[in-house]
Every structure is written in C-alpha cells, then in structure tokens.
Design a protein around this motif. Sequence first.
Motif, mmCIF file in Angstrom:
data_model
loop_
_atom_site.group_PDB
_atom_site.id
_atom_site.type_symbol
_atom_site.label_atom_id
_atom_site.label_comp_id
_atom_site.label_asym_id
_atom_site.label_seq_id
_atom_site.Cartn_x
_atom_site.Cartn_y
_atom_site.Cartn_z
ATOM 1 N N ASN A 136 0.832 -1.207 0.000
ATOM 2 C CA ASN A 136 0.000 0.000 0.000
ATOM 3 C C ASN A 136 0.866 1.256 0.000
ATOM 4 O O ASN A 136 0.570 2.230 -0.699
ATOM 5 C CB ASN A 136 -0.928 -0.002 1.216
ATOM 6 N N GLY A 137 1.936 1.226 0.815
ATOM 7 C CA GLY A 137 2.834 2.380 0.862
ATOM 8 C C GLY A 137 3.500 2.630 -0.477
ATOM 9 O O GLY A 137 3.579 3.783 -0.944
ATOM 10 N N ALA A 138 3.972 1.562 -1.123
ATOM 11 C CA ALA A 138 4.623 1.717 -2.426
ATOM 12 C C ALA A 138 3.629 2.188 -3.484
ATOM 13 O O ALA A 138 3.950 3.062 -4.311
ATOM 14 C CB ALA A 138 5.260 0.394 -2.845
ATOM 15 N N ASP A 139 2.409 1.648 -3.476
ATOM 16 C CA ASP A 139 1.394 2.053 -4.458
ATOM 17 C C ASP A 139 1.005 3.525 -4.282
ATOM 18 O O ASP A 139 0.859 4.266 -5.265
ATOM 19 C CB ASP A 139 0.151 1.176 -4.326
ATOM 20 N N GLN A 140 0.826 3.956 -3.041
ATOM 21 C CA GLN A 140 0.451 5.348 -2.792
ATOM 22 C C GLN A 140 1.572 6.301 -3.192
ATOM 23 O O GLN A 140 1.328 7.385 -3.755
ATOM 24 C CB GLN A 140 0.085 5.531 -1.321
ATOM 25 N N ALA A 141 2.809 5.870 -2.929
ATOM 26 C CA ALA A 141 3.951 6.699 -3.331
ATOM 27 C C ALA A 141 4.043 6.775 -4.853
ATOM 28 O O ALA A 141 4.340 7.843 -5.424
ATOM 29 C CB ALA A 141 5.236 6.130 -2.745
ATOM 30 N N ALA A 142 3.774 5.665 -5.541
ATOM 31 C CA ALA A 142 3.800 5.662 -7.005
ATOM 32 C C ALA A 142 2.696 6.544 -7.571
ATOM 33 O O ALA A 142 2.890 7.240 -8.584
ATOM 34 C CB ALA A 142 3.661 4.240 -7.524
ATOM 35 N N ALA A 143 1.520 6.527 -6.938
ATOM 36 C CA ALA A 143 0.415 7.377 -7.394
ATOM 37 C C ALA A 143 0.766 8.844 -7.238
ATOM 38 O O ALA A 143 0.446 9.669 -8.105
ATOM 39 C CB ALA A 143 -0.844 7.036 -6.603
ATOM 40 N N ARG A 144 1.462 9.205 -6.152
ATOM 41 C CA ARG A 144 1.900 10.591 -5.971
ATOM 42 C C ARG A 144 2.959 10.953 -7.003
ATOM 43 O O ARG A 144 3.024 12.081 -7.492
ATOM 44 C CB ARG A 144 2.437 10.804 -4.560
ATOM 45 N N SER A 145 3.797 9.963 -7.319
ATOM 46 C CA SER A 145 4.852 10.209 -8.302
ATOM 47 C C SER A 145 4.269 10.534 -9.676
ATOM 48 O O SER A 145 4.808 11.370 -10.422
ATOM 49 C CB SER A 145 5.766 8.987 -8.395
ATOM 50 N N VAL A 146 3.149 9.875 -10.031
ATOM 51 C CA VAL A 146 2.518 10.110 -11.330
ATOM 52 C C VAL A 146 2.074 11.571 -11.470
ATOM 53 O O VAL A 146 2.184 12.174 -12.556
ATOM 54 C CB VAL A 146 1.319 9.154 -11.520
ATOM 55 N N THR A 147 1.587 12.128 -10.385
ATOM 56 C CA THR A 147 1.053 13.495 -10.428
ATOM 57 C C THR A 147 2.065 14.540 -10.005
ATOM 58 O O THR A 147 1.746 15.734 -9.982
ATOM 59 C CB THR A 147 -0.187 13.590 -9.509
ATOM 60 N N SER A 148 3.269 14.114 -9.643
ATOM 61 C CA SER A 148 4.275 15.066 -9.179
ATOM 62 C C SER A 148 5.134 15.560 -10.341
ATOM 63 O O SER A 148 5.735 14.757 -11.057
ATOM 64 C CB SER A 148 5.174 14.416 -8.114
ATOM 65 N N PRO A 149 5.243 16.854 -10.525
ATOM 66 C CA PRO A 149 6.082 17.373 -11.613
ATOM 67 C C PRO A 149 7.573 17.385 -11.256
ATOM 68 O O PRO A 149 8.414 17.544 -12.142
ATOM 69 C CB PRO A 149 5.553 18.803 -11.796
ATOM 70 N N ASP A 150 7.859 17.215 -9.979
ATOM 71 C CA ASP A 150 9.243 17.377 -9.535
ATOM 72 C C ASP A 150 9.954 16.054 -9.247
ATOM 73 O O ASP A 150 11.171 15.974 -9.374
ATOM 74 C CB ASP A 150 9.290 18.235 -8.257
ATOM 75 N N ALA A 151 9.206 15.037 -8.804
ATOM 76 C CA ALA A 151 9.850 13.798 -8.340
ATOM 77 C C ALA A 151 9.374 12.616 -9.174
ATOM 78 O O ALA A 151 8.172 12.340 -9.237
ATOM 79 C CB ALA A 151 9.549 13.544 -6.869
ATOM 80 N N SER A 152 10.312 11.931 -9.810
ATOM 81 C CA SER A 152 9.970 10.714 -10.571
ATOM 82 C C SER A 152 9.880 9.501 -9.683
ATOM 83 O O SER A 152 9.223 8.514 -10.028
ATOM 84 C CB SER A 152 11.013 10.480 -11.655
ATOM 85 N N VAL A 153 10.553 9.537 -8.522
ATOM 86 C CA VAL A 153 10.546 8.447 -7.559
ATOM 87 C C VAL A 153 10.229 9.025 -6.185
ATOM 88 O O VAL A 153 10.868 9.997 -5.750
ATOM 89 C CB VAL A 153 11.910 7.728 -7.515
#
Length: 387
Positions: free
Chosen positions: A365-382
């Motif tokens: 869940n933590g990895a999935d939520q972090a990946a979802a934030r990464s999709v919408t983040s203009p600054d961080a790919s990871v």
Amino acid sequence: MTLDNFTVSLAAAVVIIVSGVMYLVETLMRKDGLSGRLWAVAFLAGILTVLGYLVWAAAPDAYLAVAVGNAGFVASAGFIWLGCRAFNDRSLRWPGGVVAVLVLIAGLAVVLAGPDGGDWAGAVPLFIGTGAMALLGAIESRRGAIGRRWSSLGLTVVLGIEAVWFTARTLAFVVYGPDSDVFATFFNTIVSSFLTIALTIVAVVVTSELRASESNLRGQPDVYTLSLGIDGVLLPASFRSATTTLIDRASSQSETICVVSVRIDDLGRIATAFGPAEAEQVAAAWRAGVRQYAPTAAMVGEGESGSLLIAFLTASFSDVRRMASILHRRLLDDFGALGISVVPVVGVGIALTDRLGYDFAALVNGADQAAARSVTSPDASVIIAEG
C-alpha cells in the motif's frame, strides 16, 4: 442368487490382492515419501492376511495361518494410521510400539488357543486391535497437513466405518456369541467381506491421491503454488505468497526488504484516444521493462491495484533510489523507442521495511500510494513512502 461364504470371501481376496499389488508396484516405480511407504506396508499386510486365510480355508488344521492372518489384519489398519502420522510429520516411535504390541497380541491369541481354538480363535483381540487402529487413523486423518487435503475425508470415512463396525462386532461377539442370530445376521463373513471390498477400493484411491502430493505437503502447514504470466511476471496471489515468505525470513534476521511499485495510469486513455493496439504496445513494453531492469534476484509480480511490484532484499537506501531512478528513465526511453503517439507517465514508489515494518500489505500500500503521488508530481519521478 445366493452367495456363499467361500464365493464372497474369494471376491474380497481378489480385490485386496489386486489393489495391494497395484499399489506396491506403483510404490516401486516412484520415489515415495515415508507415508506412502507405510501405506504400501499396510496393503502388503492385507495381502498377507488374505493368503493366511486362504491357507486356513484349504487346510483347516493350519491354525498358524489364522494367526498370521489375524496379525496381518491388525497390522494393515495400524500402518494406515502410521502413514497418516508420517504425512503430518509426527513421531512414529511410540505409535510404532503400539502397533507392534497389538499385532503380536492378535497373533499370539490364536497360537495360545492351539489347534482346538475353532473358527473364531483370537477373534476378540483381532476385533479390538483393528477397531482401535482404525479409530486412531480416522482421528489422525483430520489433523495437520493431511487433514487440510479434501481427499483425506474419504480416508476418514473409511477408517471411521471400520472402527464402528469392529466395535459393534466385538460387542455382538461378546454379548451374543458367534453362533447367535444377531451375529450370524449382521456380522457374518459375507457382510464383512462386502464391507472389506468397499473399504479397500476407497482406501487405495484415497491414499494414492494423497501420496501423489505427499512430497510437497509432507508436514508443511502452508503450501502455495507460484503462477507466472507468459512474460514471467508473477500473478498477484503468487507474488503475495512469495514476498510474504521473504519478508518473514528477513524479519527474523533484521534485514531490509524493499518493495517498488511501478504504475502507468494512462493505458485506458491511450486505448481510447489512439486505439487498443497502441495501448497493448505500451503495456507489453512496461511489463518487459520492469522485469528486465529490476534487480536480478528480485521478485516481479502484478499488484492487485494494477501496478507492477518488485520485491528484493537490500542493504543500501541509496542503491534502491538509484535503481528506481534508472528503471524509471529506461522505461521512458523504451516507450520513446516504440514510436507511439504519446509517451505515458510512469510513477515509481518505494516502500522499505525500515520505515513501514515487516508487513506485506503495509509495504504494498505504501509503495502504491507513493507511485500514485509520483505520477502526479512534476518534480519527483521516484517517491519514498514514509511511515
């Protein structure tokens, strides 16, 4: 049609011998575990019982053949019980002693009765010993690893019927006697032979099925089968099972497990805008790339939320972040090389046991939520999941 004792007894003998020989031949042709070998001994004891009784039928004065037959009868039920215990990886030392004592008593009872013991010499020790072994076998077949196999229910029923039958037969023999109408009607040789035929057939089928998987299930409380897609990516249930095992092992050694989630949320929109063929190209490149760029010893599987997951043992946080960044960049390069109309956005999230604990669901869940934030983040790919 009237069936006499000899005809029915001969039919029972044929069934036992044929079934036993087939089981023994299969045992010799395959590398069985201990439970399979013990069940083979049980059928061998059944064949010995039949031969003993056939010798006695041909030569009524050969009372030693009855002793062998009675001892073999008890041994047959006893080794079925021992096989069930072996399947559950339980001790055989004292149960083996119990079986040996009951077998010895059943044989000695006939020997002590001598040539004048009659047709029912040693009957009570035979009935009690067989019934007791069948009861213990029925109980054991509902425990442990064997109890979790649905097919073992057939063995439970067989042994339970045998235990009830011999208990009732013992009571009828003691209370009414072998010459009574009750015993002659309900517990005679014909009824016993038909019951033996049915129970033998069921026992052969059930134990054959059980021992076919015994090498994988022997004494193991949890068993799972790993299933992979054609591209080598583990299916969700398989990834969960394998990763949970890895996490449990790492927890006992205080080692760090990393779970990486890689998401593409644009596949549906790509299929709508540019057609399913282009979306399938992206999906295939995504799955192939994640598997190729993940660490060699890592497990790669599908997540239940639609992401691809990578799980592996790590000792360096900086190495994990660098691996994830390289994976993200190479995936984008692969998508660009496809010549497709649009390059999808890739999100990569990382979860570590150092921050989220040794729990599979929490890590995913933590990895999935972090990946979802990464999709919408203009600054961080990871993005790293925080506890």
